[in-house]
Design an enzyme around this catalytic site. Structure first.
Site, PDB file in Angstrom:
ATOM      1  NE  ARG A  33       0.732   7.808  -7.764  1.00 17.98           N
ATOM      2  CZ  ARG A  33       1.896   7.207  -7.977  1.00 17.98           C
ATOM      3  NH1 ARG A  33       2.269   6.925  -9.213  1.00 17.98           N
ATOM      4  NH2 ARG A  33       2.683   6.890  -6.969  1.00 17.98           N
ATOM      5  CE1 TYR A  82       2.905  -0.103  -2.864  1.00 19.56           C
ATOM      6  CE2 TYR A  82       4.487  -1.731  -3.641  1.00 19.56           C
ATOM      7  CZ  TYR A  82       3.767  -0.564  -3.842  1.00 19.56           C
ATOM      8  OH  TYR A  82       3.909   0.131  -5.008  1.00 19.56           O
ATOM      9  CG  HIS A 134       1.408  -3.734  -4.297  1.00 17.79           C
ATOM     10  ND1 HIS A 134       0.955  -2.489  -4.696  1.00 17.79           N
ATOM     11  CD2 HIS A 134       2.311  -4.112  -5.236  1.00 17.79           C
ATOM     12  CE1 HIS A 134       1.564  -2.139  -5.821  1.00 17.79           C
ATOM     13  NE2 HIS A 134       2.388  -3.120  -6.164  1.00 17.79           N
ATOM     14  CG  ASN A 167      -0.286  -1.366  -9.704  1.00 18.90           C
ATOM     15  OD1 ASN A 167      -0.247  -2.559  -9.456  1.00 18.90           O
ATOM     16  ND2 ASN A 167       0.787  -0.597  -9.732  1.00 18.90           N
ATOM     17  CB  CYS A 196       3.683  -6.660  -9.216  1.00 19.25           C
ATOM     18  SG  CYS A 196       4.150  -5.336  -8.070  1.00 19.25           S
TER      19      CYS A 196
END
Length: 449
Positions: free
Chosen positions: A96, A258, A202, A150, A172
């Site tokens: 990440r 988002y 998102h 995700n 989510c």
């Protein structure tokens, strides 16, 4: 289903697991879980042992008849499972951090599910989820897959499209936070409101109605986005930045948090660069937070979910997963916002694609509530992003470099041309260990035309 349920959780060493266990405990009267298998990989062994021991303490303290098993053998956990939940991160938090820091270095958004980083998370994750489904076909062919790994929408679509596995629902936590936020603004209990969400993971919009059918969306917009209003804090990992009031008012729908990456790109990038310089990327912050969480989890007297977990950024994920399982098992017809096959609910995207939409959850799965057509502002962004998702999924499965480059070029958060190719190449090299599909090809189509 047979009496008593077996659940396998892939990524069982996750810091979210205590919330999952808490959710199962409080639903035990409706959801008689006889076995919970927590699965992880060798690199996650220590975390699995820590959080697994805590899960066992939680179950014992609750006094329920459920065995918690810990294993590194995925196939052992999957055998005869009724439900499989997935909450894993390929490459762990180090991956990440690369997804965030490499794009930022080139002056573009660095985020784990949006832009270049989000596409690379999909490239790493999709082959793994497809391999899990292949094991499920053999070992638990009647099980449901509940995914909150995700990027949840792309993962769900990959399973539907490439595994031909229909018993999958993506989840989510963002819609849950949005519901709580609107409820607070209106000063009305959630159960007295109806929320109509539609879009993709998102990247959804929603409307709000009361129980008489009156639409309250504009009231929520005024409460959250009018000049002087305090912006809502729906998720921990997104800066609590304003939207442009006139833009949101024109939408006549509430945006997903988002959307700031697409509607306020310049300010979001500025904030990310500043934060990366001062406290590190969000991944680096989360890594420190997880270290402190696991120190808490080591406490042999801790047998409940600590409040500190809410700061992790994924609050409500696990509890919502428990409710989906509960609704399927008991055919409850619960209204939830999930990623599922479109089936014509949204006119503006392919019929067989995955969308995120208000759905009724029954024993046969998620029935999306029909939405219809979006106005131009929403439709334009949605269709570009859906096309980007389709290309990203195809590249993840095939390892085709040119398809990955095309996905990069289409993504609104990635500049086109040489810079797109430069960042693509750097991320491919950084994640080489977890992207064998791209390096199996002896030649890459790197020539410019």
């Amino acid at each position: 289903m047979k009496k008593g349920i077996k659940i396998a959780t892939i990524g069982g060493g996750s810091s979210y697991t205590p919330e999952l266990v808490e959710g199962f405990i409080k639903r035990y009267a409706e959801l008689p879980i006889r076995e919970l298998w927590l699965v992880d990989i060798e690199a996650g062994r220590e975390k699995l042992e820590i959080v697994g021991a805590m899960a066992q303490r939680m179950v014992k303290a609750a006094g329920i008849d459920c065995e918690v098993h810990l294993t590194l053998d995925r196939r052992e956990a999957l055998k005869d499972a009724d439900f499989v939940t997935t909450q894993f991160r390929v490459g762990l938090l180090e991956a990440r951090i690369k997804d965030e820091s490499i794009p930022l270095k080139h002056g573009m958004i660095g985020q784990e599910t949006n832009g270049a980083g989000g596409m690379f998370k999909a490239f790493r994750t999709i082959p793994v989820i497809l391999s899990i489904v292949e094991d499920m076909k053999e070992l638990c062919p009647n099980a449901w897959l509940i995914n909150f790994t995700n990027p949840a929408g792309m993962v769900t679509e990959a399973v539907l499209r490439y595994s031909q596995w229909d018993k999958v629902i993506g989840l989510c936590n963002v819609p849950i936070g949005a519901i709580k936020s609107a409820s607070a603004v209106l000063d009305k209990p959630e159960e007295e409101l109806f929320f109509k969400f539609a879009g993709i993971n998102h990247l959804h919009w929603h409307k709000v109605y009361d129980k008489t059918g009156e639409e309250l969306t504009e009231q929520v917009i005024e409460g959250l986005y009018a000049p002087g209003a305090k912006p809502e804090k729906v998720v921990e990992n997104i800066k609590n930045m304003r939207f442009l009031y006139d833009q949101v008012r024109q939408l006549k729908m509430l945006p997903c948090p988002y959307h700031r990456y697409y509607y306020m790109t310049d300010n979001m990038l500025k904030e990310e660069l500043e934060e990366a310089k001062n406290e590190g990327t969000r991944g680096q912050v989360v890594k420190r937070l997880e270290e402190s969480l696991f120190e808490l989890y080591k406490d042999p007297n801790l047998d409940y979910k600590p409040e500190e977990l809410s700061k992790r950024g994924g609050a409500h994920y696990s509890d919502a997963a428990c409710e989906i399982i509960n609704s399927i098992y008991n055919n409850k017809g619960t209204l939830m916002v999930v990623s599922t096959r479109n089936n014509g609910a949204i006119d503006d995207v392919p019929y067989d694609s995955a969308i995120e939409v208000t759905s009724v959850i029954r024993a046969h799965g998620a029935e999306p509530v029909n939405f219809g057509k979006f106005p131009p502002a929403q439709r334009g962004l949605l269709q570009v992003m859906k096309a980007m998702e389709e290309l990203t999924i195809e590249a993840a499965v095939t390892g085709d470099y040119a398809t990955a480059l095309q996905a990069f070029t289409l993504n609104p958060l990635v500049p086109s041309g040489d810079i797109a190719q430069t960042v693509l190449d750097e991320l491919l090299e950084a994640h080489k260990e977890h992207l064998p599909q791209f390096f199996a090809h002896k030649e890459k189509a790197t020539a410019t035309v």
